[in-house]
Design a protein around this motif. Sequence first.
Motif, PDB file in Angstrom:
ATOM      1  N   LYS A   1       0.838  -1.200   0.000  1.00 11.78           N
ATOM      2  CA  LYS A   1       0.000   0.000   0.000  1.00 11.78           C
ATOM      3  C   LYS A   1       0.877   1.256   0.000  1.00 11.78           C
ATOM      4  CE  LYS A   1      -3.796   2.287   2.324  1.00 11.78           C
ATOM      5  NZ  LYS A   1      -4.673   2.354   3.454  1.00 11.78           N
ATOM      6  N   ALA A   2       1.952   1.241   0.786  1.00 14.79           N
ATOM      7  CA  ALA A   2       2.857   2.391   0.824  1.00 14.79           C
ATOM      8  C   ALA A   2       3.566   2.588  -0.511  1.00 14.79           C
ATOM      9  CB  ALA A   2       3.888   2.220   1.947  1.00 14.79           C
ATOM     10  N   LEU A   3       3.829   1.499  -1.215  1.00 14.70           N
ATOM     11  CA  LEU A   3       4.544   1.576  -2.484  1.00 14.70           C
ATOM     12  C   LEU A   3       3.613   1.731  -3.684  1.00 14.70           C
ATOM     13  CD1 LEU A   3       7.116  -1.258  -1.789  1.00 14.70           C
ATOM     14  CD2 LEU A   3       7.519   1.208  -1.700  1.00 14.70           C
ATOM     15  N   ALA A   4       2.321   1.791  -3.436  1.00 18.03           N
ATOM     16  CA  ALA A   4       1.338   1.825  -4.516  1.00 18.03           C
ATOM     17  C   ALA A   4       1.049   3.232  -5.020  1.00 18.03           C
ATOM     18  CB  ALA A   4       0.045   1.143  -4.064  1.00 18.03           C
ATOM     19  N   HIS A   5       1.975   4.152  -4.814  1.00 17.75           N
ATOM     20  CA  HIS A   5       1.800   5.515  -5.302  1.00 17.75           C
ATOM     21  C   HIS A   5       3.095   5.950  -5.983  1.00 17.75           C
ATOM     22  CE1 HIS A   5       0.908   9.740  -5.484  1.00 17.75           C
ATOM     23  NE2 HIS A   5      -0.323   9.489  -5.057  1.00 17.75           N
ATOM     24  N   PRO A   6       3.022   6.408  -7.235  1.00 22.36           N
ATOM     25  CA  PRO A   6       4.247   6.766  -7.941  1.00 22.36           C
ATOM     26  C   PRO A   6       5.059   7.859  -7.254  1.00 22.36           C
ATOM     27  CG  PRO A   6       2.303   7.205  -9.315  1.00 22.36           C
ATOM     28  CD  PRO A   6       1.831   6.561  -8.056  1.00 22.36           C
ATOM     29  N   LEU A   7       4.395   8.792  -6.582  1.00 24.89           N
ATOM     30  CA  LEU A   7       5.115   9.859  -5.894  1.00 24.89           C
ATOM     31  C   LEU A   7       6.003   9.282  -4.790  1.00 24.89           C
ATOM     32  CD1 LEU A   7       5.679  12.865  -5.613  1.00 24.89           C
ATOM     33  CD2 LEU A   7       3.677  13.020  -4.126  1.00 24.89           C
ATOM     34  N   ARG A   8       5.506   8.295  -4.067  1.00 23.58           N
ATOM     35  CA  ARG A   8       6.308   7.684  -3.002  1.00 23.58           C
ATOM     36  C   ARG A   8       7.529   6.970  -3.578  1.00 23.58           C
ATOM     37  NH1 ARG A   8       1.082   5.278  -0.363  1.00 23.58           N
ATOM     38  NH2 ARG A   8       0.110   7.248   0.161  1.00 23.58           N
TER      39      ARG A   8
ATOM     40  N   PRO B   1       4.900   1.664  -9.940  1.00 29.36           N
ATOM     41  CA  PRO B   1       6.314   1.732 -10.350  1.00 29.36           C
ATOM     42  C   PRO B   1       6.472   2.133 -11.815  1.00 29.36           C
ATOM     43  CG  PRO B   1       5.902  -0.284  -9.130  1.00 29.36           C
ATOM     44  CD  PRO B   1       4.564   0.345  -9.411  1.00 29.36           C
ATOM     45  N   ILE B   2       5.560   1.699 -12.664  1.00 23.28           N
ATOM     46  CA  ILE B   2       5.637   2.057 -14.082  1.00 23.28           C
ATOM     47  C   ILE B   2       5.348   3.540 -14.255  1.00 23.28           C
ATOM     48  CG2 ILE B   2       4.580   1.655 -16.346  1.00 23.28           C
ATOM     49  CD1 ILE B   2       4.201  -1.301 -15.339  1.00 23.28           C
ATOM     50  N   ASP B   3       4.347   4.048 -13.533  1.00 24.93           N
ATOM     51  CA  ASP B   3       4.037   5.480 -13.584  1.00 24.93           C
ATOM     52  C   ASP B   3       5.216   6.312 -13.080  1.00 24.93           C
ATOM     53  OD1 ASP B   3       1.514   4.912 -14.586  1.00 24.93           O
ATOM     54  OD2 ASP B   3       0.530   5.113 -12.633  1.00 24.93           O
ATOM     55  N   ALA B   4       5.839   5.873 -11.990  1.00 20.52           N
ATOM     56  CA  ALA B   4       6.991   6.603 -11.446  1.00 20.52           C
ATOM     57  C   ALA B   4       8.143   6.602 -12.446  1.00 20.52           C
ATOM     58  CB  ALA B   4       7.432   5.985 -10.122  1.00 20.52           C
ATOM     59  N   LEU B   5       8.400   5.459 -13.061  1.00 20.77           N
ATOM     60  CA  LEU B   5       9.471   5.379 -14.056  1.00 20.77           C
ATOM     61  C   LEU B   5       9.169   6.286 -15.249  1.00 20.77           C
ATOM     62  CD1 LEU B   5      12.132   4.112 -15.000  1.00 20.77           C
ATOM     63  CD2 LEU B   5      10.769   2.307 -16.066  1.00 20.77           C
ATOM     64  N   ARG B   6       7.920   6.285 -15.703  1.00 21.42           N
ATOM     65  CA  ARG B   6       7.535   7.151 -16.818  1.00 21.42           C
ATOM     66  C   ARG B   6       7.796   8.622 -16.477  1.00 21.42           C
ATOM     67  NH1 ARG B   6       3.823  10.364 -17.509  1.00 21.42           N
ATOM     68  NH2 ARG B   6       2.504   9.624 -15.837  1.00 21.42           N
ATOM     69  N   GLU B   7       7.432   9.033 -15.256  1.00 26.26           N
ATOM     70  CA  GLU B   7       7.660  10.411 -14.829  1.00 26.26           C
ATOM     71  C   GLU B   7       9.152  10.728 -14.770  1.00 26.26           C
ATOM     72  OE1 GLU B   7       5.528  10.827 -11.130  1.00 26.26           O
ATOM     73  OE2 GLU B   7       3.600  10.428 -12.091  1.00 26.26           O
ATOM     74  N   GLU B   8       9.947   9.782 -14.256  1.00 22.82           N
ATOM     75  CA  GLU B   8      11.398   9.995 -14.178  1.00 22.82           C
ATOM     76  C   GLU B   8      12.021  10.085 -15.566  1.00 22.82           C
ATOM     77  OE1 GLU B   8      12.826   6.822 -11.699  1.00 22.82           O
ATOM     78  OE2 GLU B   8      11.630   7.526 -10.000  1.00 22.82           O
ATOM     79  N   LEU B   9      11.570   9.243 -16.500  1.00 22.64           N
ATOM     80  CA  LEU B   9      12.090   9.296 -17.865  1.00 22.64           C
ATOM     81  C   LEU B   9      11.727  10.611 -18.530  1.00 22.64           C
ATOM     82  CD1 LEU B   9      11.393   5.664 -19.112  1.00 22.64           C
ATOM     83  CD2 LEU B   9      13.628   6.708 -18.670  1.00 22.64           C
ATOM     84  N   ALA B  10      10.492  11.070 -18.332  1.00 22.56           N
ATOM     85  CA  ALA B  10      10.071  12.345 -18.912  1.00 22.56           C
ATOM     86  C   ALA B  10      10.912  13.491 -18.353  1.00 22.56           C
ATOM     87  CB  ALA B  10       8.586  12.586 -18.647  1.00 22.56           C
TER      88      ALA B  10
ATOM     89  N   ALA C   1      24.338   7.381 -11.416  1.00 19.11           N
ATOM     90  CA  ALA C   1      23.235   6.512 -10.993  1.00 19.11           C
ATOM     91  C   ALA C   1      22.351   6.172 -12.201  1.00 19.11           C
ATOM     92  CB  ALA C   1      22.405   7.202  -9.922  1.00 19.11           C
ATOM     93  N   TYR C   2      22.007   4.918 -12.325  1.00 18.58           N
ATOM     94  CA  TYR C   2      21.091   4.440 -13.351  1.00 18.58           C
ATOM     95  C   TYR C   2      19.889   3.833 -12.655  1.00 18.58           C
ATOM     96  CZ  TYR C   2      24.550   4.902 -17.089  1.00 18.58           C
ATOM     97  OH  TYR C   2      25.430   5.399 -17.989  1.00 18.58           O
ATOM     98  N   GLY C   3      18.729   4.077 -13.179  1.00 17.26           N
ATOM     99  CA  GLY C   3      17.519   3.445 -12.687  1.00 17.26           C
ATOM    100  C   GLY C   3      17.038   2.451 -13.724  1.00 17.26           C
ATOM    101  N   GLY C   4      16.233   1.537 -13.300  1.00 18.34           N
ATOM    102  CA  GLY C   4      15.722   0.569 -14.249  1.00 18.34           C
ATOM    103  C   GLY C   4      14.575  -0.202 -13.658  1.00 18.34           C
TER     104      GLY C   4
END
Length: 180
Positions: free
Chosen positions: A22-29, A111-120, A168-171
């Motif tokens: 539940k804590a990890l279920a938000h892209p902002l977190r 996590p996909i939404d967060a990654l999309r935001e980071e890539l943008a 740093a690389y994210g993936g």
Amino acid sequence: MTDGTPTGKGALNPAASAREIKALAHPLRLRILRLCGLHELTNKQLADRLGQDPGTMLYHVRQLLATEFLEPGEVRTGESGALEKPYRSTGRSWRLDTALDDAGSNGPLAPIDALREELAESGPHALASLSRFVLHLSKADADDLISRIYDVLREYTDTEASRTGEPAYGGMFVLHRSPD
């Protein structure tokens, strides 16, 4: 493996509990965790960096503190002379491939939404690699692929401390069953 069974040199990241999911279920977190994994940041710094209201940011920071994904750093004096309370990631990692039903409808996509935001935010020049593929796999083949990829990732995560001076690389590794 998707069942949480340890394999290879050391155990896989533990499956997240329902509360942690539940804590990890938000892209902002997830973005907060990534940023606080690189630097100790205050609530205000996080709010400014992520374009959020400080009150909203504090709510999300508290969710991560309660699940021990974040911890407070040493109180410090900021540029204006005021005391600041920074936060840092505890470095805990997790897997969301078990108990995803506890995450709600947006949990698996956070996590996909967060990654999309980071890539943008990073721009197209920051992308080191992108592979999109379709494979026909049995359950055993899929489990084997996941295990082998986790083994490769573990080789790097287990030795991360020796490379902290490098960029740093994210993936993200996602394997999903096709709706077709």
